[in-house]
Enzyme design. Structure first.
Site, mmCIF file in Angstrom:
data_model
loop_
_atom_site.group_PDB
_atom_site.id
_atom_site.type_symbol
_atom_site.label_atom_id
_atom_site.label_comp_id
_atom_site.label_asym_id
_atom_site.label_seq_id
_atom_site.Cartn_x
_atom_site.Cartn_y
_atom_site.Cartn_z
ATOM 1 C CG ASP A 1 -1.891 -2.125 -15.466
ATOM 2 O OD1 ASP A 1 -1.060 -2.826 -16.076
ATOM 3 O OD2 ASP A 1 -3.082 -2.006 -15.838
ATOM 4 C CG ASP B 1 -0.375 -0.443 2.511
ATOM 5 O OD1 ASP B 1 0.813 -0.827 2.541
ATOM 6 O OD2 ASP B 1 -1.096 -0.394 3.531
HETATM 7 MN MN MN Z 1 -1.353 -6.761 -15.659
#
Ligand code: MN
Ligand code: NAD
Ligand code: IPM
Length: 353
Positions: free
Chosen positions: A248, A220
Site C-alpha cells: 500500500d 521499519d
Molecule cells: Mn492490502
C-alpha cells in the site's frame, strides 16, 4: 483460435465497477490478437453473504478449479465484518489453491506526478513479492474468556521452512530476470524465531544466486527507505503482513491505489491463479462511477502474461501507459474528472490504434 475460461468475481463496492472495464479490455485484446475470453461470473460477495449466510457455496472452490484463471475485484462491505468476508472468500481461495506468490509491481508511470518530489519513472520500478499463504495470516488462534476482563486473544504467526524457502526462491529468480538486486524484508531484531529463520533461509537460498546482490532490511527501515530511496530497490520480498503494508505504501509511491496491480500465482500451475488489484472495495467512493479501473486493467495484463499471451499482455500495458501519459482521461484519485467507464474506453481505444 485459443479460448480461455475465466472465473470472474467482481465482489463488492468498486470491484463491481472496475472489473467490467478490465473485461472490456481483455475482450478487445482477444479481438486484436486472435484469442477468445469466455467469462463466467460468480456473484460471491458480501451481498451474497447477506442473502445466503456464506460468502460462496460449499462447492465454490471445486467450481473455480476448472478455470484458466480467476479475475477478482474486491471484497468488503461495512454490513459484514471484514474478517468474515475476507476469510470466507479471498483468503480462502489464496490458501486452498496455494497461490503462494503474490506479485505486485510498483512502478511510477510516465505522466503521473509522484508524491515524492523530483522522482521520475526511472526511480520507482519495484517488483514486490509477497508470501501469500501463511506467516501472520496463518489463521491460527483463538479467543478465551471472550467478553470478560480476562479475555485472551491469540493470533499465531507460523512460518514453515518450505513456504519461506519457496517464496525466497521465487523472489531470487525474479531478481535474476530483472536488475539482479533483491531486498528481503525482515524483523529479526525483535522476532527471534520466525524472522530469524526467514533470514537463515534467505542466506541459504542466496548461495545459489551469487549474481544477485542481496540487502536485508528490517521492515521499519524498509518503509523508511522506500520513501526516501525507492531507486535502491529492484525486487523486494516479504512476509504476508509486512508485504501487505509495504505494497500500500508502494501504491502511494505510484500515485494511487487505483494504479496498483497484483497477481496471486501458483507457479506450479496446479491450480488457477487469481488476479485482483491491490485495492479494496472503497466504500467511500463506491457507486459513484469514479473508481480508477487502471489497477484492474494492469492486473488483467498480468493475467494475459500468465496465460502465455505475452504480446497481448504487453499491448494492454502499453495502451494503459499511453492513456496515463496523455492525461486526457483521469479519475479523481489522479486529479481528473473522468469516470471509470471513460478510462476503460480510452484504454480499449488505445489498444485498437
Ligand atoms: Mn492490502
Ligand atoms: P481500500 O483500498 O478499499 O480504500 C483505501 C482508499 O483508497 C479509499 O480512500 C479509496 O477510495 C481509495 N481507492 C482504493 N481503490 C481506488 C480506486 N481504484 N480508485 C480510486 N480510489 C481508490 O481500503 P480500505 O478502505 O481499507 O478497505 C475497504 C474495504 O475493502 C474493507 O472491507 C477491506 O477489508 C476491503 N479490502 C479488500 C481487498 C480485496 O478484496 N482485495 C483489499 C483491501 C481491502
Ligand atoms: C490485500 C488486502 C487483503 C490482504 C485483505 C483484504 C485481507 O489488503 O490483498 O492487500 O491483507 O491480503
Amino acid at each position: 483460435m485459443k479460448r480461455y475460461r475465466l472465473a470472474v468475481i467482481p465482489g463488492d463496492g468498486i470491484g463491481r465497477e472496475v472489473i467490467p472495464e478490465g473485461i472490456k479490455v481483455l475482450q478487445a485484446a482477444g479481438r486484436r490478437f486472435n484469442f477468445g475470453i469466455d467469462t463466467v461470473e460468480f456473484p460471491w460477495s458480501c451481498a451474497y453473504y447477506l442473502q445466503h449466510g456464506e460468502m460462496m457455496p460449499a462447492d465454490g472452490l471445486a467450481t473455480l478449479r476448472d478455470f484458466a484463471a480467476i479475475y477478482l475485484g474486491a471484497i468488503g462491505d461495512p454490513r459484514v465484518p471484514d474478517h468474515v468476508s475476507l476469510w470466507g472468500l479471498l483468503l480462502r481461495i489464496r490458501k486452498a489453491f496455494d497461490l503462494y506468490a503474490n506479485v505486485r509491481p510498483i512502478r511510477l508511470l510516465e505522466g503521473i506526478a509522484s508524491p515524492l518530489a523530483g522522482r521520475t519513472p526511472a526511480d520507482v520500478d519495484i517488483l514486490f513479492v509477497r508470501e501469500n499463504t501463511e506467516g501472520e495470516y496463518s489463521g491460527l488462534g483463538g479467543r478465551l474468556n471472550a467478553g470478560t476482563p480476562h479475555e485472551v486473544a491469540l493470533q499465531t504467526t507460523a512460518f514453515t521452512h518450505r513456504a519461506t524457502k519457496r517464496i525466497l526462491t521465487y523472489a531470487f529468480d525474479a531478481a535474476r530476470a530483472r536488475r539482479k538486486r533483491l531486498a528481503h524484508v525482515t524483523k529479526s531484531n525483535a522476532l527471534q524465531y520466525t524472522a530469524v529463520m526467514w533470514d537463515e533461509v534467505a542466506e541459504d537460498v542466496a548461495r545459489d544466486y551469487p549474481d544477485v546482490q542481496v540487502r536485508k532490511l528490517h521492515v521499519d527501515a524498509a518503509a523508511y527507505q522506500m520513501v526516501l530511496h525507492p531507486d535502491w530497490f529492484d525486487v523486494m520480498v516479504g512476509s504476508n503482513l509486512f508485504a501487505d503494508i509495504l505494497t500500500d505504501l508502494g501504491a502511494a509511491l505510484q500515485g494511487s491505489l487505483g494504479l496498483a496491480a497484483s497477481a496471486n500465482l501458483d507457479p506450479t500451475r496446479a491450480a488457477p491463479s487469481m488476479f485482483e488489484p491491490v485495492h479494496g472495495s472503497a466504500p467511500d467512493i463506491a457507486g459513484k462511477g469514479i473508481a480508477n479501473p487502471m489497477a484492474a486493467i494492469w492486473t488483467a495484463s498480468m493475467m494475459l502474461e500468465h496465460l502465455g499471451e505475452t504480446v497481448a499482455a504487453a499491448a494492454v500495458f502499453d495502451a494503459l501507459r499511453q492513456v496515463v501519459r496523455s492525461a486526457e482521461v483521469r479519475t479523481p484519485d489522479l486529479g481528473g474528472r473522468g469516470t471509470t467507464t471513460q478510462v476503460g474506453d480510452a484504454v480499449v481505444e488505445a489498444l485498437r490504434a
